[in-house]
Design a protein around this motif. Structure first.
Motif, PDB file in Angstrom:
ATOM      1  N   ILE A 196      -7.817  -2.978 -12.491  1.00  0.00           N
ATOM      2  CA  ILE A 196      -6.909  -2.890 -11.340  1.00  0.00           C
ATOM      3  C   ILE A 196      -5.464  -2.706 -11.795  1.00  0.00           C
ATOM      4  CG2 ILE A 196      -5.956  -4.215  -9.401  1.00  0.00           C
ATOM      5  CD1 ILE A 196      -8.736  -5.470  -9.066  1.00  0.00           C
ATOM      6  N   ASP A 197      -5.122  -3.304 -12.934  1.00  0.00           N
ATOM      7  CA  ASP A 197      -3.752  -3.206 -13.442  1.00  0.00           C
ATOM      8  C   ASP A 197      -3.339  -1.776 -13.774  1.00  0.00           C
ATOM      9  OD1 ASP A 197      -2.986  -5.776 -13.116  1.00  0.00           O
ATOM     10  OD2 ASP A 197      -2.895  -6.294 -15.246  1.00  0.00           O
ATOM     11  N   LYS A 198      -4.309  -0.898 -13.988  1.00  0.00           N
ATOM     12  CA  LYS A 198      -3.965   0.499 -14.259  1.00  0.00           C
ATOM     13  C   LYS A 198      -3.191   1.093 -13.084  1.00  0.00           C
ATOM     14  CE  LYS A 198      -8.033   1.309 -17.184  1.00  0.00           C
ATOM     15  NZ  LYS A 198      -9.333   2.028 -17.302  1.00  0.00           N
ATOM     16  N   THR A 199      -3.496   0.600 -11.877  1.00  0.00           N
ATOM     17  CA  THR A 199      -2.780   1.047 -10.679  1.00  0.00           C
ATOM     18  C   THR A 199      -1.540   0.203 -10.428  1.00  0.00           C
ATOM     19  OG1 THR A 199      -4.812   1.843  -9.646  1.00  0.00           O
ATOM     20  CG2 THR A 199      -2.955   1.379  -8.189  1.00  0.00           C
ATOM     21  N   ALA A 229       3.047   0.848 -10.184  1.00  0.00           N
ATOM     22  CA  ALA A 229       3.609   0.809  -8.830  1.00  0.00           C
ATOM     23  C   ALA A 229       5.076   0.382  -8.872  1.00  0.00           C
ATOM     24  CB  ALA A 229       2.810  -0.149  -7.956  1.00  0.00           C
ATOM     25  N   THR A 234       0.840  -1.203   0.000  1.00  0.00           N
ATOM     26  CA  THR A 234       0.000   0.000   0.000  1.00  0.00           C
ATOM     27  C   THR A 234       0.873   1.249   0.000  1.00  0.00           C
ATOM     28  OG1 THR A 234      -0.188  -0.058   2.420  1.00  0.00           O
ATOM     29  CG2 THR A 234      -1.950  -1.103   1.151  1.00  0.00           C
ATOM     30  N   GLY A 283       1.316   2.503  -3.331  1.00  0.00           N
ATOM     31  CA  GLY A 283       0.113   2.989  -3.999  1.00  0.00           C
ATOM     32  C   GLY A 283      -0.850   1.915  -4.442  1.00  0.00           C
ATOM     33  N   ILE A 284      -0.588   0.654  -4.055  1.00  0.00           N
ATOM     34  CA  ILE A 284      -1.489  -0.437  -4.423  1.00  0.00           C
ATOM     35  C   ILE A 284      -2.535  -0.607  -3.327  1.00  0.00           C
ATOM     36  CG2 ILE A 284      -1.662  -2.923  -4.863  1.00  0.00           C
ATOM     37  CD1 ILE A 284       1.136  -2.828  -6.016  1.00  0.00           C
ATOM     38  N   ASP A 298       1.879  -8.825  -6.594  1.00  0.00           N
ATOM     39  CA  ASP A 298       2.249  -7.661  -7.403  1.00  0.00           C
ATOM     40  C   ASP A 298       3.653  -7.706  -7.990  1.00  0.00           C
ATOM     41  OD1 ASP A 298       3.879  -7.049  -5.138  1.00  0.00           O
ATOM     42  OD2 ASP A 298       2.217  -5.926  -4.242  1.00  0.00           O
TER      43      ASP A 298
END
Length: 238
Positions: free
Chosen positions: A60-63, A67, A18, A21-22, A94
């Motif tokens: 979700i992969d856009k974030t 990372a 986190t 930024g995840i 990740d």
């Protein structure tokens, strides 16, 4: 404790990522508070659920794809590089531990890896970009080109069996440790959450670093409720 230890093993959960930024899945405001997880059996039996699964994945992969490893990841990588730690057991999907410089064989992924896909029948690996182009451009669900099996991200879904080899490696790593650091995990997801206790019951020191309390706090030799990156950086730079 780190200086006097000869074989440190790390165990990481969503909390370490986190800080990159995840978003996590379980805490208030997490992903599962906004949408129910798709059960593995539903993925197998329903084309609609497979479409929804892939739609969520690429959203979700856009974030996740932007990372980068943070100070916590790099602190763990330093200890492994210098021989103070042998491995990191992670619940995360990740790939940030590998990106921080830890070689693949020293990362034990309990819940798989979300940076690629694989056939559920023959285990052939598939890169996500090809699947993404076909899914978003042609509305095609991926099937294995070798056996025709369903292709799914290489992660462990709700209701899917845990990877036997990874669990065995994790237990062996826990038993070999003299200091076990559980970092950024709520320690409520079983059977993964049992692994710190395997180390503790075998005589290892147990340190828990997490922003919130965990069910295993009473068994730990040291509990730190704080930000992960700064604490690990300070501890490993001494």
């Amino acid at each position: 404790m780190i200086e006097s230890s000869k074989n440190i093993v790390f165990f990481t959960g969503a909390g370490i990522s986190t800080e990159s930024g995840i978003p996590d899945f379980r805490s208030p405001g997490g992903i599962w508070t906004k949408m129910a997880p798709i059960q593995f059996q539903d993925f197998l039996s329903s084309e609609e659920m497979r479409r929804e699964s892939w739609r969520r994945k690429f959203e979700i992969d856009k974030t996740i794809k932007i990372a980068q490893p943070n100070a916590g990841h790099y602190a763990i990588a330093r200890l492994i590089k210098h021989g103070k730690a042998s491995s990191v057991i992670t619940q995360n999907i990740d790939n940030l531990h590998q990106q921080s410089g830890i070689v693949e064989e020293n990362v034990i992924e309990l819940h798989g890896n979300g940076t690629y896909a694989s056939c559920l029948t023959c285990s052939t690996r598939y890169e996500l970009e090809i699947i993404k182009q076909s899914f978003l451009g042609k509305d095609e669900l991926p099937l294995c080109k070798f056996c025709g099996g369903l292709v799914k991200t290489a992660t462990i879904s709700f209701g899917q069996a845990m990877p036997v080899e990874a669990m065995q490696k994790a237990e062996e790593a826990a038993l070999s440790s003299d200091l076990f650091l559980a970092i950024g995990s709520s320690l409520v997801v079983h059977p993964a959450a049992q692994i710190p206790m395997i180390a503790k019951q075998n005589g290892a020191g147990l340190v828990i670093l997490n922003r919130e309390q965990t069910p295993l706090d009473p068994y730990a030799d040291l509990v730190i409720n704080d930000e992960i990156g700064p604490v690990l950086s300070e501890a490993t730079n001494r």
